[in-house]
Design an enzyme around this catalytic site. Structure first.
Site, mmCIF file in Angstrom:
data_model
loop_
_atom_site.group_PDB
_atom_site.id
_atom_site.type_symbol
_atom_site.label_atom_id
_atom_site.label_comp_id
_atom_site.label_asym_id
_atom_site.label_seq_id
_atom_site.Cartn_x
_atom_site.Cartn_y
_atom_site.Cartn_z
ATOM 1 N N SER A 44 0.825 -1.210 0.000
ATOM 2 C CA SER A 44 0.000 0.000 0.000
ATOM 3 C C SER A 44 0.861 1.262 0.000
ATOM 4 C CB SER A 44 -0.960 -0.006 1.187
ATOM 5 O OG SER A 44 -0.231 0.117 2.389
ATOM 6 N N HIS A 45 2.125 1.153 0.383
ATOM 7 C CA HIS A 45 3.063 2.273 0.279
ATOM 8 C C HIS A 45 4.136 1.990 -0.773
ATOM 9 C CE1 HIS A 45 1.308 3.321 4.218
ATOM 10 N NE2 HIS A 45 1.554 4.533 3.830
ATOM 11 N N GLU A 185 -8.391 -0.431 4.649
ATOM 12 C CA GLU A 185 -8.912 -1.752 5.024
ATOM 13 C C GLU A 185 -10.445 -1.737 5.040
ATOM 14 O OE1 GLU A 185 -8.043 -5.516 5.588
ATOM 15 O OE2 GLU A 185 -6.444 -4.009 5.606
#
Lengths: 344, 344
Positions: A44-45, A185
């Site tokens: 996600s990063h 999420e």
């Protein structure tokens, strides 16, 4: 999945960001952090963020040429005005001053102002542990999270990170959101039509909910650890917001005005020099810290960054694997002449 | 219940501690903190502690005449050696230096070493907010708590406290144990033969338990907030232990050798000066913090010290009420000639 060496991943990310119009310094610091995220298994990063950065520049949400201004604010404080650019170049501009001030004074702070922020904090505290310092970092975000007992989102997901240098080992590092889970999420579950566990959020009436849609429709996320996590998140609002003359998460969300951009606010980083806290040789004290940390894994406990360091070791040998579709999007962006911005 | 004015409570506590053999400075700082605890409704840190302090002195667990030694450790660090006395007099000895260093440098640290510790941290961060500073404080304790996923107690109940000065209002202050609950809470349920909720502890095999006896019999307490609370507790071990050259909770428990005494270790206090973090007038930024904090109560959320401040206001008018039996024990101790220690 497409496999890329770390060097090829760097080149791909750097080319896209340079074409998009980011200055050399922003390209370098963004590329470092984005590739480090993918390398450490934090997808996600990771490389996906290249798309977000290019989009943010195109839509005017970030200044790709912002030159950070460093101020010698006080004997133990360096302040860096990111001037509307990403936080990473500002962090890099202030880092040598923070390190020097921490070594001279024993403890020092860096306040970053007016930055656009998307990145995890562990790459930054690792820069401090690399210098033999203890590091803490935190920042507000957008106000999506209700304080314990409340019905209204007043707090950000407010991450808190800590790093402790270990001799001959990767540092002890944690970096967690003070929300129960990441915003993404909840969004993933909502899109999949799935329910969420209790404790993640409340509906608009302030009641516990397992419906992610109810959180988006006027509800709020919750902090981890009930009133204690809520208190910690509030502390971050205060010390990485008004203390450093920058926005709270409520103000950051208001500043965004519904555009869905990255949070725009400040960041507080503290550095402590172990060699200044005690008189004499710090090595025996470092060894006592090792004795504590070395007892974790045999007792069944995990060290916070264990998985990241395992992914890092693997990626250094094997490179990274990214979904075919993400790779295609990145290559298309790299090769799109319309994405090339002439330096102004 | 017996009602006592705050002045009468002070006299009772101070007389017992002076008779027991504590020096004037220890009597004063212990009395301040013990009466403040009772006044604020924290009975576990209230007048009952007078009995514990007198007992600890009688059994040689604390030095009642220890004179703290203040070291100008680094430009932004003051170190105070408590020399085996209670932490409170050491804190008081270092406080003016911490305040001066924070005002000069923007941020400063106080490391307290070799102290016996029983007190809550909020009275100390309130001393910093009284001076217009932001305060953080933490310390290890005895290793009763297992890190997340582990089977062995490696961490203390490690409290963490924070204070933020508010104009014309009591400060924003929190002070929480990083364990799920206080050790005493588990002990109370065990004595009453009651069960405890899941999440408070594990048995010797590392399994979740609702039996408080299983925690005492080779099990362990748990932290609040799963792996995040566990990470925070570990941070406290490191920065209030080896960083300042003092014991971890494991080492404090080993040092106690099964005697059941108060933890013996160090404490780390940080002070940040809001007027040094920004150029210009800090008042508008303090006002933005007020806007955030003022939104808590109307949204249904509680401010962390709300109940304490309500008890404080009540106690200032009505005095405090303590159980008749506790009062009888205190009076008996006050009047017992065998408790009078001739100054050596």
């Amino acid at each position: 999945m497409i496999q890329l060496s770390l060097a090829d991943a760097r080149t791909l990310v750097a080319t896209i960001l340079a074409n998009a119009g980011f200055s050399e310094g922003h390209v370098r610091t963004l590329t470092d952090t984005i590739v480090a995220g993918e390398r450490d298994g934090c997808t996600s990063h990771g490389l996906y963020r290249t798309l977000v950065c290019a989009h943010s520049l195109r839509t005017g949400k970030v200044d790709g040429n912002a030159l950070p201004r460093v101020h010698d604010q006080a004997p133990a404080i360096v302040r860096v005005d990111a001037c509307g650019g990403y936080s990473l170049l500002a962090f890099e501009a202030g880092l040598p001053h923070l390190i020097e001030k921490a070594r001279h004074n024993g403890i020092a702070a860096m306040a970053i102002n007016h930055c656009v922020h998307f990145s995890a904090l562990w790459p930054e505290v690792e820069r401090l542990t690399d210098a033999g310092l203890v590091g803490l970092a935190c920042n507000p975000s957008h106000a999506w999270v209700a304080p314990s007992g409340g019905r209204v989102p007043l707090l950000g997901t407010n991450p808190f990170a800590f790093g402790w240098p270990r001799p001959d080992k990767p540092p002890y590092v944690f970096d967690f959101a003070t929300s129960a889970v990441a915003r993404g999420e909840i969004e993933l579950r909502r899109r999949a039509g799935e329910s969420i566990p209790e404790g993640w959020g409340i509906d608009a009436a302030g009641n516990a909910t397992t419906d992610p849609q109810a959180i988006v429709d006027g509800g709020a996320m919750l902090t981890f650890g009930d009133h204690k996590g809520s208190a910690l998140s509030t502390m971050i609002e205060l010390i990485a917001g008004p203390l450093i003359g920058d926005l709270t998460s409520l103000e950051s969300l208001r500043h965004d005005g519904g555009a869905g951009g990255s949070p725009y606010h400040g960041e507080l980083v503290l550095a402590l020099d172990p060699s200044r806290f005690i008189s004499g040789d710090p090595a025996p004290h470092a060894a006592r810290a090792e004795a504590l940390l070395d007892a974790f894994v045999p007792s069944g406990a995990r060290l916070p960054s264990q998985r990241r360091y395992e992914a890092r070791a693997r990626s250094r040998v094997e490179g990274v694997r990214i979904p075919e579709q993400l790779h295609a999007e990145l290559v298309a962006l790299r090769d799109d002449p319309a994405m090339r911005v002439m330096p102004g």
